[in-house]
Design an enzyme around this catalytic site. Sequence first.
Site, PDB file in Angstrom:
ATOM      1  N   SER A 593       0.930  -1.205  -0.214  1.00  0.00           N
ATOM      2  CA  SER A 593      -0.202  -0.061   0.098  1.00  0.00           C
ATOM      3  C   SER A 593       0.907   1.435   0.031  1.00  0.00           C
ATOM      4  CB  SER A 593      -1.082   0.100   1.081  1.00  0.00           C
ATOM      5  OG  SER A 593      -2.104   0.812   1.090  1.00  0.00           O
ATOM      6  N   ASP A 668      -8.975  -4.784  -6.088  1.00  0.00           N
ATOM      7  CA  ASP A 668      -8.596  -3.667  -5.170  1.00  0.00           C
ATOM      8  C   ASP A 668      -9.337  -2.241  -5.413  1.00  0.00           C
ATOM      9  OD1 ASP A 668      -7.406  -1.704  -3.480  1.00  0.00           O
ATOM     10  OD2 ASP A 668      -5.294  -2.429  -4.260  1.00  0.00           O
ATOM     11  N   HIS A 700      -7.548  -5.218  -1.541  1.00  0.00           N
ATOM     12  CA  HIS A 700      -6.310  -4.239  -1.388  1.00  0.00           C
ATOM     13  C   HIS A 700      -5.534  -5.151  -0.722  1.00  0.00           C
ATOM     14  CE1 HIS A 700      -3.792  -1.198  -1.103  1.00  0.00           C
ATOM     15  NE2 HIS A 700      -3.828  -0.814   0.502  1.00  0.00           N
TER      16      HIS A 700
END
Length: 724
Positions: A593, A668, A700
Amino acid sequence: MKKLLWLFLLSGIAATAQKNLTIQEATFGQYQAYAPKSLVAPAWRPDSKTITYLDNNYQNLMARSEEGKWEETTLVTKAQLVSALKAQFPSDSFELQMFPYNYKWSDKNTLSLEVGGKNKSYLVLFDADKKEVKSAIAIPQDATQQVLSPNGKNAAWLNDNNIVITSNGKDINVTNDTDKGIVNGSDYVHRQEFGIDKGMWWSADSSKLLFYRKDETMVANYPLTNWDERIASTKDIKYPMAGMKSEEVTLVVYDIASGKSTTLKTEGPKEQFLTCVTWSPDSKKVYVGVLNREQNHLKLNKYDALTGNFEKTLFEEQATTYVEPLHDLTFVPGKNDQFLYRTEKDGYEQLYLYNTDGKLIKKLGFKDVVITDLLNFDKDAKNIFYIGTANNGLDRQLFKAELKSGKTTQITTVSGTHTAIVSTDGTLALDSFSNTTTPNDVSIITVKNNKTTSIFKADNPYTGKTELPKMELVTITSADGKTPLNGRIIYPANFDASKKYPTVVYVYGGPHAQLVANRWLGGASLFDYYLAQQGYVVFTMDNRGSDARGRDFEHIVHRNLGVNEMADQMKGVDFLKSKSFVDQDRIGVSGWSFGGFMTTSLMLDHGDVFKVGVAGGPVCDWKYYEVMYGERYMDMPQENPEGYAKTNVIDKAKQLKGRLLVIHGAQDNVVVQQHSMEFINACITAGKQVDYFLYPTHEHNVRGRDRIHLNQKIADYFDTYLKK
């Protein structure tokens, strides 16, 4: 004879030799087989000196009391709960796998439970002494985000994008929006930024329901491809990208008696954020933090719940960077005109006592302590308890602040991470404590004199099973030349200082995250120790911009995400290079991320240092990220073109030198796959080789058993390109 004895000793050693972690253990063992002993779901029974929790098998609700000298007893068994449910609902069956772990105490004798039957789900009030159901509301099993009213007579829940209230055995359709772009009562408002974790609130008298109404019909659709059908299909989500049209949100009050809905008159631009949503204790007013889209100006407003009319702005908060309200107001028990407000406006997130006219009564901040968990008041609401930071953010301690004088007392003192809950009268605290050498130490603290009664001290769960490599917490000076940063180094198994080892830097680096802590394992995942067992030095550092160090420490990221964070990470690299055992030609980096963004950025900007990288779910261009988070830190692309250009890794693809693996989830909905696809395409155009792996069904992050596959892939990549 000597040979036989030698063989016998060898076989004994082999039988007791400790093994390295398997990839399965490295993935899940930290929370399963290697989890230190702890109390599961502890809670203080109201108006008593009794702590309750689930047993180790999650089957029964246990209790320990001061009266019983803290000896363990069984309060309610799962069998007793099931028997009571069957008596109340004979037409349904209840095959509970465990006692409801999310139980809550409504009063001294009443448990509030969510229980699933074969036909329905039930919101139950259960008498823990009589072992019988006091009341229960049946709702459909597919209902979501159900909320029980304080009196236990009404339940609000979501049927897709609409709200239903079940009251007196009847269902009331509060909203009837057929357009899926209108979403009522959901906690996924403003993409759950600003501390939002609910979308519906009952008034204290249970007569009214306050809820979010989100209109996202004007927000652009974003396609996600579903690959598991004969012909792949597209699922559209609403995704407001930075600088583009955002959702429009209002707050609505529904009155059960009249059946009338009233929208609060939160005047101002339609694209603003409604936060800190709080009912007044008398159920007559609603308080709302109204934050502009620029996220630099907050107004705390009061509204009349009956008419929806705006009454007053209590106070305003402005900043040259951003204002980030994260918490509802906390009213002082017995005083309908006083509340606590949490803000970092003076440098650290701390408490401020206000009255409902907006007058500041007392600032309750203490030194540079950042409040991480607000607990409860004592019996007469003279003091408030909270968990706060210490030791440059490494520790968590229990504090008590007196509302009248502002005097603050630190109750726990041993360096480490204390997770405490305080009895409803404020006289006792259950403290679970760990640090780098203590797995878990659970005790009862008498607040008045700090007398401690031990409940248990957990054994090291790795003893006799696997030998964890040495871990050390270190301090590094940031790129500003003055700020101390917290780091963690895990040494390779069988460490030999005369050898040179490959090194993996695990990074996140973004706001609201802290990776290094003075707690068990130093805050590391077991996968980090797995890599160390495979012969790597594993290093992590919390750069400026990360959590728990105050406003100025974090806000350094404003309009330039990644710039100062990378500068600090390179100071971490200097620290590594100063170690003779670190092979400077074999340094890798990994993160997910924001950490994926940092990994890619470091690989491109410092390709002479980092030879191998694994970037998961990486942000590659902040203009593809959503409004609420992205614009807080970067402003709009049209307002900050230089900042967006400087942090765009797509435009830097031509700088790639080492081996880079990019991993993404095809579903995602946070960092959409477009980020990595644009980066891959730029690498192709630049003639740069890059590796790419997609998890077709994951969002995600990669969860469940597939997480083992992910960790194996990361480990294999470093073994292939960094270790040799």
